[in-house]
Design an enzyme around this catalytic site. Structure first.
Site, PDB file in Angstrom:
ATOM      1  N   ASP A  12       0.808  -1.230   0.000  1.00 43.26           N
ATOM      2  CA  ASP A  12       0.000   0.000   0.000  1.00 43.26           C
ATOM      3  C   ASP A  12       0.836   1.272   0.000  1.00 43.26           C
ATOM      4  O   ASP A  12       0.397   2.316   0.499  1.00 43.26           O
ATOM      5  CB  ASP A  12      -0.963   0.008   1.203  1.00 43.26           C
ATOM      6  N   LYS A  15       1.842   2.126  -5.056  1.00 44.67           N
ATOM      7  CA  LYS A  15       2.365   1.552  -6.306  1.00 44.67           C
ATOM      8  C   LYS A  15       1.426   1.830  -7.482  1.00 44.67           C
ATOM      9  O   LYS A  15       1.875   2.163  -8.576  1.00 44.67           O
ATOM     10  CB  LYS A  15       2.564   0.037  -6.149  1.00 44.67           C
ATOM     11  N   GLY A  39      -4.618  -4.368  -3.775  1.00 42.01           N
ATOM     12  CA  GLY A  39      -5.595  -3.324  -4.091  1.00 42.01           C
ATOM     13  C   GLY A  39      -4.789  -2.105  -4.480  1.00 42.01           C
ATOM     14  O   GLY A  39      -4.157  -1.484  -3.637  1.00 42.01           O
ATOM     15  N   HIS A  40      -4.746  -1.809  -5.771  1.00 42.01           N
ATOM     16  CA  HIS A  40      -3.928  -0.701  -6.277  1.00 42.01           C
ATOM     17  C   HIS A  40      -4.844   0.421  -6.753  1.00 42.01           C
ATOM     18  O   HIS A  40      -5.653   0.217  -7.650  1.00 42.01           O
ATOM     19  CB  HIS A  40      -3.019  -1.185  -7.411  1.00 42.01           C
ATOM     20  N   GLN A 222       1.947  -6.109  -3.125  1.00 40.38           N
ATOM     21  CA  GLN A 222       2.398  -6.217  -1.723  1.00 40.38           C
ATOM     22  C   GLN A 222       3.711  -5.434  -1.544  1.00 40.38           C
ATOM     23  O   GLN A 222       3.928  -4.474  -2.262  1.00 40.38           O
ATOM     24  CB  GLN A 222       2.565  -7.685  -1.292  1.00 40.38           C
TER      25      GLN A 222
HETATM   26  P1  GDP Z   1      -0.769   0.314  -3.518  1.00 37.42           P
HETATM   27  O1  GDP Z   1      -1.367  -0.950  -3.030  1.00 37.42           O
HETATM   28  O2  GDP Z   1       0.698   0.394  -3.274  1.00 37.42           O
HETATM   29  O3  GDP Z   1      -1.116   0.615  -4.960  1.00 37.42           O
HETATM   30  O4  GDP Z   1      -1.416   1.483  -2.652  1.00 37.42           O
HETATM   31  P2  GDP Z   1      -2.989   1.637  -2.286  1.00 37.42           P
HETATM   32  O5  GDP Z   1      -3.718   2.072  -3.502  1.00 37.42           O
HETATM   33  O6  GDP Z   1      -3.476   0.446  -1.566  1.00 37.42           O
HETATM   34  O7  GDP Z   1      -2.899   2.781  -1.184  1.00 37.42           O
HETATM   35  C1  GDP Z   1      -2.348   4.032  -1.465  1.00 37.42           C
HETATM   36  C2  GDP Z   1      -3.416   5.111  -1.229  1.00 37.42           C
HETATM   37  O8  GDP Z   1      -2.797   6.381  -1.136  1.00 37.42           O
HETATM   38  C3  GDP Z   1      -4.413   5.205  -2.363  1.00 37.42           C
HETATM   39  O9  GDP Z   1      -5.663   5.557  -1.824  1.00 37.42           O
HETATM   40  C4  GDP Z   1      -3.867   6.352  -3.219  1.00 37.42           C
HETATM   41  O10 GDP Z   1      -4.879   7.025  -3.962  1.00 37.42           O
HETATM   42  C5  GDP Z   1      -3.300   7.253  -2.147  1.00 37.42           C
HETATM   43  N1  GDP Z   1      -2.140   8.071  -2.554  1.00 37.42           N
HETATM   44  C6  GDP Z   1      -1.124   7.750  -3.401  1.00 37.42           C
HETATM   45  N2  GDP Z   1      -0.197   8.722  -3.410  1.00 37.42           N
HETATM   46  C7  GDP Z   1      -0.628   9.673  -2.553  1.00 37.42           C
HETATM   47  C8  GDP Z   1      -0.066  10.928  -2.097  1.00 37.42           C
HETATM   48  O11 GDP Z   1       1.017  11.343  -2.478  1.00 37.42           O
HETATM   49  N3  GDP Z   1      -0.795  11.618  -1.174  1.00 37.42           N
HETATM   50  C9  GDP Z   1      -1.994  11.177  -0.704  1.00 37.42           C
HETATM   51  N4  GDP Z   1      -2.637  11.920   0.202  1.00 37.42           N
HETATM   52  N5  GDP Z   1      -2.549  10.019  -1.120  1.00 37.42           N
HETATM   53  C10 GDP Z   1      -1.861   9.272  -2.008  1.00 37.42           C
HETATM   54  P1  IMO Z   2      -0.943  -4.213  -2.183  1.00 34.32           P
HETATM   55  O1  IMO Z   2      -0.486  -4.812  -3.494  1.00 34.32           O
HETATM   56  C1  IMO Z   2      -0.993  -4.617   2.164  1.00 34.32           C
HETATM   57  C2  IMO Z   2      -1.135  -8.698   3.771  1.00 34.32           C
HETATM   58  C3  IMO Z   2      -2.390  -9.131   4.507  1.00 34.32           C
HETATM   59  C4  IMO Z   2      -1.778 -10.088   5.520  1.00 34.32           C
HETATM   60  C5  IMO Z   2      -0.683 -10.766   4.714  1.00 34.32           C
HETATM   61  C6  IMO Z   2      -1.057 -12.115   4.137  1.00 34.32           C
HETATM   62  O2  IMO Z   2      -2.222  -3.478  -2.281  1.00 34.32           O
HETATM   63  O3  IMO Z   2       0.155  -3.441  -1.542  1.00 34.32           O
HETATM   64  P2  IMO Z   2      -2.594 -12.815   2.072  1.00 34.32           P
HETATM   65  O4  IMO Z   2      -4.045 -12.604   1.815  1.00 34.32           O
HETATM   66  O5  IMO Z   2      -1.697 -12.245   1.029  1.00 34.32           O
HETATM   67  O6  IMO Z   2      -2.259 -14.240   2.370  1.00 34.32           O
HETATM   68  O7  IMO Z   2      -2.301 -12.013   3.448  1.00 34.32           O
HETATM   69  O8  IMO Z   2      -0.362  -9.875   3.655  1.00 34.32           O
HETATM   70  N1  IMO Z   2      -1.355  -8.178   2.400  1.00 34.32           N
HETATM   71  C7  IMO Z   2      -1.269  -6.888   2.060  1.00 34.32           C
HETATM   72  N2  IMO Z   2      -1.062  -5.787   2.820  1.00 34.32           N
HETATM   73  N3  IMO Z   2      -1.115  -4.491   0.826  1.00 34.32           N
HETATM   74  C8  IMO Z   2      -1.294  -5.584   0.048  1.00 34.32           C
HETATM   75  O9  IMO Z   2      -1.284  -5.522  -1.306  1.00 34.32           O
HETATM   76  C9  IMO Z   2      -1.420  -6.846   0.669  1.00 34.32           C
HETATM   77  N4  IMO Z   2      -1.622  -8.101   0.213  1.00 34.32           N
HETATM   78  C10 IMO Z   2      -1.556  -8.909   1.279  1.00 34.32           C
HETATM   79  O10 IMO Z   2      -3.033  -8.030   5.122  1.00 34.32           O
HETATM   80  O11 IMO Z   2      -1.170  -9.351   6.550  1.00 34.32           O
HETATM   81 MG    MG Z   3      -2.921  -1.603  -1.800  1.00 30.44          MG
END
Ligand code: GDP
Ligand code: IMO
Ligand code: MG
Length: 422
Positions: A12, A15, A39-40, A222
């Protein structure tokens, strides 16, 4: 130029946003491990898209998006996501490719994921998507692959064998009624028919593209400390999340990779269980969670938040061979008087600057912090690196220095334009 983009923390990091921003300059965007545990998030003109299986470059028409062999695919989720994006007017025919060698997640994987968690005394807090059990079947050589869904006879043989064994386990160990072969066979053959035109040998596709110098962006899911080998085992996911996973997960050789970008948040978050040395106190946790909207993009669970941990990220830079950093969510720290960075861990009188592989050490370690002055202004409107406040630049420079990689991208908001390049 072939680029791997990976998370350097616990996932999270942002990415999805960086992949979307970099997609315009490449021909292919490739997911290579994980599944719909990811979840991207991509935000375009205020509209938010969350991708679980589709590569985050999918909104860029004309770019080929690949779900490669290292990914585990839940066809129900994939078909849902495909239909969601098509309803938004995004064409996917001819530009979405799914590896015939990618393993398929079945309902028995998903249910087993949940049942196993209930039996563990040290829960992992998985996303419950069946990821671990599906990779376990892959390693035990009873997995079913996307290509098998196109071959009724083969699917029948493999599924029959699987269901026989699984039903025994489900009934005897978990007191679960088990699964009907007939129902699963019919529905998975139907998924195969729906996905037929997208399934191919993606390793050939990618290597052919490399031969004619088409640029590829590999999208990690991840993060480094969820890696099955190098993460905080057993509180990890079931794949190699580090950059090396991009090679085994696609069939593209390491000699074809030109650079690795590591994505970090300006602080740290973690979803699920496991040690977290720099985790905030309750009130600070709630404050940053609210400001950074730190709720899981897949499960909606509140993310645990803490200070930036340079011990972890320095180690991650090495494990991934990261040439540069993308530093995300700096704007979330706007209002703080003081911002802390963890520079070492101490435990039982021992101080270490290297991330320990001993989980007991990590579990009990106390952080050693260095403090930085906050900038106390809203930086989300800034569009050029040079216009950032002195204190923000000092914070970035200290992290670069501590972690051993320059920040080539700095992000001050979720939108595409809230990105500063250096
Ligand atoms: P990922 O799994 O690495 O793709 O990240 P996620 O999408 O799960 O979580 C990142 C969250 O931060 C998302 O809701 C993005 O829209 C948000 N985000 C990304 N870059 C920024 C930033 O520079 N500032 C803020 N406030 N939010 C951001
Ligand atoms: P993105 O790509 C954050 C965590 C779960 C749990 C552990 C194992 O959005 O960054 P699993 O279901 O993979 O067997 O769970 O890994 N986890 C993540 N945490 N971002 C993710 O993906 C994750 N995918 C799995 O919360 O701790
Ligand atoms: Mg994510």
């Amino acid at each position: 130029m072939n680029t791997i983009l990976v998370g350097l923390q616990w996932g999270d990091e942002g990415k999805g946003k960086v992949i979307d921003v970099l997609s315009k300059d490449v021909a292919f965007v490739v997911r290579y491990q994980g599944g719909n545990n990811a979840g991207h998030t991509v935000v375009v003109d205020g509209e938010s898209f969350v991708f679980h299986l589709l590569p985050s470059g999918i909104l860029h028409q004309g770019k080929v998006c690949v779900i490669a062999n290292g990914v585990v695919v839940d066809p129900v989720v994939l078909l849902d996501e495909m239909s969601m994006i098509q309803k938004k007017g995004v064409k996917i025919e001819g530009r979405l490719k799914i590896s015939e060698q990618a393993h398929v997640i079945f309902p028995y994987h998903r249910i087993l994921d949940g049942l196993r968690e209930t039996k563990r005394s040290n829960k992992i807090g998985t996303t419950g998507r069946g990821i671990g059990p599906c990779y376990a079947d892959k390693a035990s050589r009873c997995g079913i692959r996307m290509g098998d869904l196109l071959n009724p006879r083969l699917l029948k043989d493999k599924l029959q064998d699987n269901i026989k064994e699984k039903n025994d386990i489900f009934k005897k160990v978990y007191r679960h009624p088990g699964f009907s072969f007939k129902d699963l066979y019919a529905s998975y053959l139907a998924y195969g028919r729906s996905l037929k035109n997208f399934i191919c040998d993606t390793s050939v596709l990618l290597n052919d593209a490399i031969a004619v110098k088409k640029p590829i962006l590999f999208e990690g899911a991840q993060g480094t400390f969820l890696d099955i080998d190098f993460g905080t085992y057993p509180f990890v996911t079931s794949s190699n999340t580090i950059s090396a996973g991009a090679c085994s997960g696609t069939g593209v050789a390491p000699t074809k990779i030109d650079r690795v970008i590591g994505v970090v948040k300006a602080y740290t978050t973690r979803v699920g269980e496991g040690p977290f040395v720099t985790e905030f106190s309750k009130s600070m946790n709630e404050d940053i969670r609210a400001k950074g909207r730190e709720f899981g993009a897949t499960t909606g669970r509140p993310r645990r938040c803490g200070w930036f941990d340079a011990v972890m990220v320095r180690h991650a830079v090495i494990l991934n061979g990261a040439d540069s950093l993308a530093m995300m969510k700096l704007d979330v720290l706007d209002q703080l008087d003081t911002i802390r960075v963890c520079v070492a861990y101490t435990y039982k009188g021992k101080t270490v600057q290297r991330f320990p592989s001993d989980l007991e050490f990590v579990k009990n370690a106390k952080p050693v912090y260095k403090d930085f002055r906050g900038w106390k202004i809203n930086i989300s409107k800034i569009r050029s690196y040079k216009d950032l406040p002195r204190a923000t630049k000092d914070y970035i420079a200290a992290i670069e220095d501590l972690c051993g990689a320059p920040a080539s991208i700095v992000s001050v908001g979720s939108g595409r334009d809230e990105t500063l390049f250096r």
